[in-house]
Design an enzyme around this catalytic site. Structure first.
Site, short mmCIF file in Angstrom:
data_model
loop_
_atom_site.label_atom_id
_atom_site.label_comp_id
_atom_site.label_asym_id
_atom_site.label_seq_id
_atom_site.Cartn_x
_atom_site.Cartn_y
_atom_site.Cartn_z
N SER A 85 0.86 -1.20 0.00
CA SER A 85 0.00 0.00 0.00
C SER A 85 0.89 1.23 0.00
CB SER A 85 -0.89 0.03 1.24
OG SER A 85 -1.52 1.30 1.35
N TYR B 202 -1.92 -1.41 10.16
CA TYR B 202 -1.98 -1.79 8.75
C TYR B 202 -0.67 -1.43 8.05
CZ TYR B 202 -3.60 -1.31 3.84
OH TYR B 202 -3.75 -1.39 2.48
#
Ligand SMILES: NC(=O)c1ccc[n+]([C@@H]2O[C@H](COP(=O)([O-])OP(=O)(O)OC[C@H]3O[C@@H](n4cnc5c(N)ncnc54)[C@H](O)[C@@H]3O)[C@@H](O)[C@H]2O)c1
Length: 248
Positions: free
Chosen positions: A141, A154
């Site tokens: 990401s 995350y």
């Protein structure tokens, strides 16, 4: 890229029942791969697998469960006879202030987003080594590079994915297996559109070089390229695919 470049290859896409994973599964199948859509959402995986046609199929798996991942490996090789491509796309994407995340929640995120990548790579690479060929693409990401707020656990997991990608490329290079990562920016997936991240589209667009929403279909072709024979000299790398949001 020429259309059927992946003919004869078996690909597993985790988290392929919806969103970016489903777009990747469709693109790999369009380029000739036999795609196994593997998702916690078994009926969703079967629906997408059936839509793809040919020998493609879907199955249920929790990527954080070692026994289930081993079962997936057995089923993939029994039904297709091989395993050439793995796309580790499954993840959970919470949006919570870091100090509201207790250890249980931290472990829940790591279990899927990092442990799951490890377990899938272990299973797939054993099969790939038998044939001296493999393509692994891990979905990271751009939040890892941007340090986006409310995503600390995350981002820690995705940082692990980027680091693991670099190290695994070294370990597997001599077996004809490449390992790369693709790091999307904010993308209009099913998960994002149904959650709190959707409120960030206008702000994120203002930071991008290209002023529109990212779509799952913007991510998939980059993954397909990395899964192809043409990408044979590319390994250990992470590619931002985010309309020019983060420059890395
Ligand atoms: N959409 C974005 O803006 C964005 C941005 C950067 C990175 N990513 C990454 O892209 C990937 C896909 O994101 P998305 O937005 O399409 O997600 P999504 O929430 O739309 O879909 C995720 C899929 O993963 C599956 N899944 C969840 N836990 C699982 C488990 N334990 N085992 C197997 N499957 C499981 C879900 O059932 C779902 O089908 C993720 O790795 C995510 O971190 C997404």
């Amino acid at each position: 890229m020429e259309r059927k470049v992946l003919e004869g290859r078996t690909a597993v896409v985790t988290g392929g029942a919806q969103g970016i994973g489903a777009a990747i599964a469709r693109d790999l199948a369009a380029h000739g791969a036999t795609v196994v859509v593997a998702d916690l959402n078994r009926s969703g995986a079967e629906r997408v697998g059936n839509e793809l046609g040919g020998d493609c199929f879907g199955l249920g798996v929790d990527v954080g469960d070692e026994a289930q991942v081993a079962g997936l490996c057995t089923e993939v090789t029994a039904r297709t006879g091989r395993w050439d491509i793995l796309v580790n796309n499954a993840a959970i994407v919470p949006f919570t202030s870091w100090d509201a995340v207790d250890f249980r929640e931290w472990r829940r995120i790591m279990r899927v987003n990092l442990d799951g990548v490890f377990l899938m790579c272990r299973s797939a690479s054993d099969e790939m080594r038998k044939r001296g060929y493999g393509r692994i693409v891990n979905i990271a990401s751009n939040a890892f590079f941007a340090g986006t707020p409310n995503m600390a656990a995350y981002i820690a997991a995705k940082g692990g994915v980027v680091g693991f990608t670099r190290a695994l490329a070294t370990e597997l290079g001599t077996f004809g297996i490449t390992v790369n990562a693709v790091s999307p920016g904010l993308t209009a997936s099913d998960g994002v559109l149904g959650g709190p991240h959707a409120a960030s589209f206008d702000f994120v667009q203002s930071l991008q070089a290209i002023k529109r929403r990212g779509e799952p279909e913007d991510i998939a072709p980059v993954v397909t390229f990395l899964c192809s024979e043409e990408a044979r000299w590319v390994t250990g790398s992470t590619f931002n695919v985010d309309g020019g949001h983060v420059r890395h």
